[in-house]
Design an enzyme around this catalytic site. Structure first.
Site, PDB file in Angstrom:
ATOM      1  N   CYS A 155       0.837  -1.062  -0.089  1.00 35.82           N
ATOM      2  CA  CYS A 155       0.013   0.086   0.220  1.00 35.82           C
ATOM      3  C   CYS A 155       0.933   1.130   0.020  1.00 35.82           C
ATOM      4  O   CYS A 155       1.753   1.392   0.706  1.00 35.82           O
ATOM      5  CB  CYS A 155      -0.906   0.021   1.273  1.00 35.82           C
ATOM      6  SG  CYS A 155      -1.972   1.609   1.440  1.00 35.82           S
ATOM      7  N   CYS A 158       0.550   2.966   3.636  1.00 38.64           N
ATOM      8  CA  CYS A 158       0.949   2.399   4.797  1.00 38.64           C
ATOM      9  C   CYS A 158       1.594   0.972   4.506  1.00 38.64           C
ATOM     10  O   CYS A 158       2.023   0.696   3.543  1.00 38.64           O
ATOM     11  CB  CYS A 158      -0.314   1.871   5.674  1.00 38.64           C
ATOM     12  SG  CYS A 158      -1.471   0.605   4.923  1.00 38.64           S
ATOM     13  N   HIS A 188      -7.581   2.762   2.611  1.00 41.43           N
ATOM     14  CA  HIS A 188      -6.887   3.978   1.953  1.00 41.43           C
ATOM     15  C   HIS A 188      -7.522   3.883   0.495  1.00 41.43           C
ATOM     16  O   HIS A 188      -7.423   4.954  -0.061  1.00 41.43           O
ATOM     17  CB  HIS A 188      -5.227   3.541   2.045  1.00 41.43           C
ATOM     18  CG  HIS A 188      -4.683   3.945   3.504  1.00 41.43           C
ATOM     19  ND1 HIS A 188      -3.744   3.366   3.936  1.00 41.43           N
ATOM     20  CD2 HIS A 188      -4.965   5.000   3.939  1.00 41.43           C
ATOM     21  CE1 HIS A 188      -3.570   3.796   4.987  1.00 41.43           C
ATOM     22  NE2 HIS A 188      -4.137   4.783   5.234  1.00 41.43           N
ATOM     23  N   CYS A 289     -14.061 -19.919  10.917  1.00 35.33           N
ATOM     24  CA  CYS A 289     -13.003 -20.881  11.305  1.00 35.33           C
ATOM     25  C   CYS A 289     -12.754 -20.280  12.884  1.00 35.33           C
ATOM     26  O   CYS A 289     -12.251 -21.004  13.776  1.00 35.33           O
ATOM     27  CB  CYS A 289     -11.583 -20.734  10.897  1.00 35.33           C
ATOM     28  SG  CYS A 289     -11.024 -19.205  10.282  1.00 35.33           S
ATOM     29  N   HIS A 766      -6.908 -16.654   8.910  1.00 36.72           N
ATOM     30  CA  HIS A 766      -7.583 -18.166   9.286  1.00 36.72           C
ATOM     31  C   HIS A 766      -7.157 -18.532  10.518  1.00 36.72           C
ATOM     32  O   HIS A 766      -5.824 -18.292  10.953  1.00 36.72           O
ATOM     33  CB  HIS A 766      -7.106 -19.141   8.102  1.00 36.72           C
ATOM     34  CG  HIS A 766      -7.591 -20.410   8.202  1.00 36.72           C
ATOM     35  ND1 HIS A 766      -9.065 -20.813   8.206  1.00 36.72           N
ATOM     36  CD2 HIS A 766      -6.994 -21.680   8.231  1.00 36.72           C
ATOM     37  CE1 HIS A 766      -9.291 -21.950   8.324  1.00 36.72           C
ATOM     38  NE2 HIS A 766      -8.061 -22.609   8.330  1.00 36.72           N
TER      39      HIS A 766
END
EC number: 3.4.19.12
Length: 806
Positions: A155, A158, A188, A289, A766
């Site tokens: 990004c 960031c 963003h 999960c 996960h």
């Protein structure tokens, strides 16, 4: 009877199997039922799958769906429906418009054509076809020379490297947010759209020769871009050369060989499937999960097995008319599914032979689908009721809260987790101390990054990583910080500074330090590694560390000792409430705010000031209680404003009340009343509980659990006298006969399970659970239950220890 079909009561529209229908009739007197059966006619030629299944019973009451989808295209079915009149079992085949009243016929038709309640839980948007964006044909692309490299994406605002979106107008690469696809981000990409108005973005990592995931900010939904190949070529991306793998990485990306996704799931190792009682998998219902991992750990504990599965006949016999809305019924049903072994059986020999002949031998993972359990346990909760990923630690506390509120039998299974924490706060100037106690269920262990044993390797890796990014080369192999467990335990036991400490001895602000110790040791110790933190720019991040968690843990040295000889206690005086000259003005109050709880709430996306207010107004009783305050107040206009105390004459603050101040109208603070009401209790019961416990929120909840029936309203004058007599009581230190139920004992433990997290945020990624059973480790990865070969004990997020008998 596995072939009995499903009986639906035409009065309540609840479903029962043959073994329960007679009892329901005797219990309710309802005599008209719709009897449904499904028969397999034949296997569709050329369809995938094994041998022809037997007819199956689709019982709603024990809704434990196995992983194979009986509604798939592999088989042809024939449905049979009859109307059954009890007690004579008189049957009328349907459809029948001659013998039945019109109202009954309409009701039967509506029921037979109704959409499954489980399908209704899933967003309709997943079932609809994507529409072409109105911006696709006329999209303007800037000729700014931007070219997107084949790897190393980040990004531009960031440091996030996941959930990245390429704006198709100017080529900006920016992070998304959870509502795009369940992944984490700082929004963003949306901010960029608001600034520029550039409408379309494509998710990097999803581009294939067949298309890509495209989102329209203007239309606020996923869309199709018929000209996607042309739009991508503008930034140097050739769709025909792009491939996608399971984790969203292209085949030519270089993935670190020590990726936590691979290590935690034990990828690349042939794992032996496990079958039988206690080895049943759970279907992932779409980012569920976190629930699967926690429930596998919970039902590996004997106390929970006895409370719910051991009491299953009694729970079912005394369940309400609508068992779908009963917590204990749903817990017993889920526990039975996990522990009975009925939904975890090895494949038949005939199925194995057919698979070998087709050269597609794969383990057949059956299991259960906890749709009804998830629907109930998350009902009314803004986070857990969604299909987004959630924090397993937050769900664990949510579950414990429900267990506390729904007692089953004389033994409360959540008692095994409960312990008391003694907090010693000392004024650095007067040297006087204050001892308080609070209830907790989790030991939160900080990560001592400064104690890493491979600092030189980490520095060298960081230099190589930055060089690779600058040169747009593949990143070097990941180097993970190695942290000694002893350093984390030492960091937990060290004193911490108390910000804005108000010393009652000095009647002013002072420097203060706080030390936490165990006033009792639980039967089962749950340890959370605080991997999730904030950077200097307040962007949430995860610490990718390896901690040598011990198999045997001794924390006996952390036993609380209470007031020591020579120590002098701080006077029990509440901070003064200052009335501002400006009635419209506001002022801050000095209070010890639990920053760890603030951080937990902020990680969930709530404004920082709102999180501080929530923790303050709930008396530092933890993130779970503060979360309920947030839900009750998030629509208020000053929700995200800085923490203030109302002016004189307004409702007294919960913080002041928690310190012993009596409300001006002798009524409990409205903030506390609202918190208890948000938990599902009646207003009069909330007020009565707070009055009985001197406005102590923690004790008020305990009072409610021990007083299920509201008492008669007492004399207001007596209430006032009682509150005044107890105004200076130490509300957190009272743990007498009416205090929290604890199971104290030695502080020596053995590891029996841990939950690991993969991803950069608790709101994405996960969860996987590892449990030690019958002398060996087992991995529970949703439906996949296998013998573990390399349990990654050093990468866990939540650890479960049980006490070693002395």
């Amino acid at each position: 009877d596995s072939e009995g079909g499903l009986y639906v009561c035409m009065n309540t529209f609840l479903g029962f199997g043959r073994e329960h229908i007679e009892r329901h009739y005797r219990k309710t007197g309802q005599c008209v039922y719709l009897h449904l059966k499904r028969h397999v006619v034949q296997k569709v030629p050329g369809a995938s799958g094994g041998a022809l299944p037997k007819r199956r019973n689709a019982k709603l009451f024990l809704d434990l769906e196995i992983s194979s989808d009986l509604n798939s295209d592999d088989f042809e079915y024939e449905d049979e429906a009859k109307l059954v009149i009890f007690p004579d079992h008189y049957e009328i085949s349907l459809p029948n418009i001659e013998e039945l009243p019109a109202l009954v016929t309409i009701a039967c038709d509506a029921l037979l054509s109704a959409k499954s309640p489980y399908r209704k839980q899933e967003p309709d948007s997943w079932e609809e076809e994507l529409q072409a964006s109105k911006h696709a044909k006329t999209l303007v692309q800037l000729d700014n020379g931007v070219r997107i490299p084949p790897s190393g994406w980040k990004c531009s605002k960031c440091d996030l490297r996941e959930n990245l979106w390429l704006n198709l107008t100017d080529g900006s690469v920016l992070c998304g947010k959870w509502f795009f696809d369940g992944s984490g981000g700082n929004g963003h990409a949306m901010e960029h759209y608001k600034e520029t108005g550039y409408p379309l973005a494509v998710k990097l990592g999803t581009i294939t020769p067949d298309g890509a995931d495209v989102y329209s900010f203007d239309e606020e939904e996923p869309v199709l871009d018929p000209h996607i190949a042309k739009h991508l070529a503008h930034f140097g991306i050739d769709m025909l050369q792009m491939q996608v793998t399971e984790n969203g990485l292209r085949d030519n990306d270089i993935k670190p060989r020590v990726s936590e996704w691979e290590v935690i799931q034990e990828a690349g190792v042939k794992l032996k499937p496990m079958y039988g009682p206690g080895y049943t998998g759970m279907k992932n219902l779409g980012n569920s999960c976190y629930l699967n991992a926690v429930m596998q750990a919970i039902f590996s504990i004997p106390e929970f097995q006895r409370a719910y599965v051991g009491n299953l006949p009694r729970i079912f016999d005394y369940s309400p008319l609508d068992p779908t809305q009963d917590f204990n019924t749903q817990m017993a049903k889920l526990g039975h599914g996990l522990l009975s072994g009925q939904y975890s059986k090895p494949p038949m020999k005939s199925e194995l032979i057919e698979q070998v002949m087709k050269e597609e031998h794969k383990p057949q993972h059956n299991g259960i689908s906890p749709r009804m359990f998830k629907a109930f346990i998350s009902k009314g909760h803004p986070e857990f009721s969604s299909n987004r990923q959630q924090d397993a630690q937050e769900f664990f506390l949510h579950l414990i809260n429900l267990v506390e509120r729904n007692p089953v039998g004389s033994e409360n299974p959540s008692d095994v987790f409960r312990f008391l924490v003694e907090e010693r706060t000392q004024c650095c100037q007067s040297r006087k101390v204050r001892y308080t106690e609070r209830v907790d269920y989790i030991m939160q262990l900080p990560v001592a990054m400064e104690a890493a044993t491979n600092k030189d390797e980490l520095i060298a890796y960081e230099l190589k990583r930055r060089e690779a990014e600058a040169a747009r080369r593949p990143l070097p192999e990941l180097v993970r910080a190695k942290i000694p467990f002893s350093a984390c335990l030492q960091a937990f036991s060290e004193p911490s500074n108390v910000e804005d400490f108000w010393s009652s001895a000095l009647q002013a602000k002072s420097a203060g330090v706080k030390t936490s110790r165990f006033a009792s040791f639980p039967e089962y110790l749950v340890v959370q590694i605080k991997k999730f933190t904030f950077g200097l720019d307040w962007i949430p991040k995860k610490l990718d560390v390896s901690i040598d968690m011990p198999d045997f843990l001794d924390i006996s040295h952390l036993r609380a000792r209470g007031l020591q000889p020579g120590e002098e206690e701080l006077p029990d005086i509440a901070p003064p409430i200052v009335i501002p000259d400006d009635p419209k003005g506001s002022f801050l109050v000095a209070l010890d705010i639990d920053e760890s709880s603030v951080m937990q709430l902020a990680e969930m996306g709530f404004p920082l000031e709102a999180c501080r207010k929530a923790v303050y107004y709930t008396g530092n009783l933890g993130a779970e209680v503060a979360f309920n305050w947030i839900i009750a107040h998030m629509e208020e206009p000053d929700f995200a404003e800085p923490l203030v105390i109302p002016a004189f004459g307004e409702v007294a603050s919960s913080g002041a009340a928690a310190l012993g101040a009596v409300g001006l109208d002798n009524q409990p603070p409205e903030e506390m009343v609202a918190i208890i009401i948000s938990m599902g209790f009646q207003r009069n019961l909330a007020i009565q509980a707070l009055k009985a416990t001197n406005n102590n929120l923690e004790r008020a909840l305990e009072w409610i659990f021990s007083h299920p029936e509201p008492e008669e309203e007492s004399d207001p004058s007596l209430d006032t006298m009682d509150m005044e007599n107890n105004a200076n009581a130490n509300i957190l230190a009272e743990t007498g006969s009416e205090g929290p139920r604890i199971k104290d004992g030695p502080g020596r433990y053995e590891l029996f399970g841990f939950i690991s997290h993969m991803g950069t945020s608790t709101m994405s990624g996960h969860y996987v659970c590892h449990l030690r059973k019958e002398g060996r480790w087992v991995i529970y990865n949703d439906l996949r239950v296998c013998a573990s070969e390399r349990p990654p004990k050093d990468l866990g997020y939540i650890y479960f220890y049980h006490r070693i008998p002395s």
